[in-house]
Motif scaffolding. Sequence first.
Motif, PDB file in Angstrom:
ATOM      1  N   GLN A  43       0.834  -1.199   0.000  1.00 33.12           N
ATOM      2  CA  GLN A  43       0.000   0.000   0.000  1.00 33.12           C
ATOM      3  C   GLN A  43       0.874   1.255   0.000  1.00 33.12           C
ATOM      4  N   GLU A  44       1.905   1.255   0.811  1.00 37.56           N
ATOM      5  CA  GLU A  44       2.820   2.399   0.881  1.00 37.56           C
ATOM      6  C   GLU A  44       3.552   2.593  -0.447  1.00 37.56           C
ATOM      7  N   GLU A  45       3.976   1.497  -1.075  1.00 41.65           N
ATOM      8  CA  GLU A  45       4.640   1.583  -2.375  1.00 41.65           C
ATOM      9  C   GLU A  45       3.712   2.196  -3.422  1.00 41.65           C
ATOM     10  N   ASN A  48       3.403   5.889  -2.764  1.00 43.15           N
ATOM     11  CA  ASN A  48       4.621   6.581  -3.175  1.00 43.15           C
ATOM     12  C   ASN A  48       4.686   6.746  -4.686  1.00 43.15           C
ATOM     13  N   LYS A  49       4.294   5.688  -5.420  1.00 40.02           N
ATOM     14  CA  LYS A  49       4.282   5.773  -6.882  1.00 40.02           C
ATOM     15  C   LYS A  49       3.288   6.816  -7.355  1.00 40.02           C
ATOM     16  N   LYS A  50       2.120   6.838  -6.728  1.00 33.70           N
ATOM     17  CA  LYS A  50       1.084   7.807  -7.099  1.00 33.70           C
ATOM     18  C   LYS A  50       1.564   9.233  -6.812  1.00 33.70           C
ATOM     19  N   LEU A  51       2.195   9.424  -5.673  1.00 35.30           N
ATOM     20  CA  LEU A  51       2.720  10.743  -5.317  1.00 35.30           C
ATOM     21  C   LEU A  51       3.810  11.176  -6.287  1.00 35.30           C
ATOM     22  N   SER A  53       4.244  10.186  -9.329  1.00 34.53           N
ATOM     23  CA  SER A  53       3.611  10.445 -10.614  1.00 34.53           C
ATOM     24  C   SER A  53       2.969  11.829 -10.628  1.00 34.53           C
ATOM     25  N   ALA A  54       2.280  12.188  -9.553  1.00 29.69           N
ATOM     26  CA  ALA A  54       1.645  13.499  -9.466  1.00 29.69           C
ATOM     27  C   ALA A  54       2.685  14.615  -9.479  1.00 29.69           C
ATOM     28  N   ILE A  55       3.790  14.406  -8.792  1.00 33.00           N
ATOM     29  CA  ILE A  55       4.866  15.405  -8.772  1.00 33.00           C
ATOM     30  C   ILE A  55       5.459  15.560 -10.162  1.00 33.00           C
ATOM     31  N   THR A  56       5.692  14.442 -10.838  1.00 36.76           N
ATOM     32  CA  THR A  56       6.277  14.464 -12.172  1.00 36.76           C
ATOM     33  C   THR A  56       5.363  15.193 -13.162  1.00 36.76           C
ATOM     34  N   LYS A  57       4.067  14.977 -13.029  1.00 37.74           N
ATOM     35  CA  LYS A  57       3.104  15.596 -13.952  1.00 37.74           C
ATOM     36  C   LYS A  57       2.815  17.059 -13.621  1.00 37.74           C
ATOM     37  N   SER A  58       3.194  17.504 -12.439  1.00 42.05           N
ATOM     38  CA  SER A  58       2.886  18.882 -12.036  1.00 42.05           C
ATOM     39  C   SER A  58       3.798  19.865 -12.749  1.00 42.05           C
TER      40      SER A  58
END
Length: 80
Positions: A43-45, A48-51, A53-58
């Motif tokens: 769940q943590e992994e 982290n991947k979702k976060l 990804s969001a940072i990369t797309k921002s």
Amino acid sequence: MRRGRKPESSIDERVEKQKLIVLKDKEKMDKDIAILDDLMKKQEELRNKKLLSAITKSNKSFEEIMAFLTENTDGENEES
């Protein structure tokens, strides 16, 4: 008929039987805890991947993101 205490051997047998039950339950609990730990790590992994990804797309820079993440509730930045 004689009433009274059960023979001591009966108590010993019950104690041994209960020890086995407890041991079995402990082993099951240990397995369940290991499964839970594994699921929580996964769940943590995923978070982290979702976060990431969001940072990369921002459109925010590294500095802007770090400033946001290290900002206190007072609106001041924490010192590193």
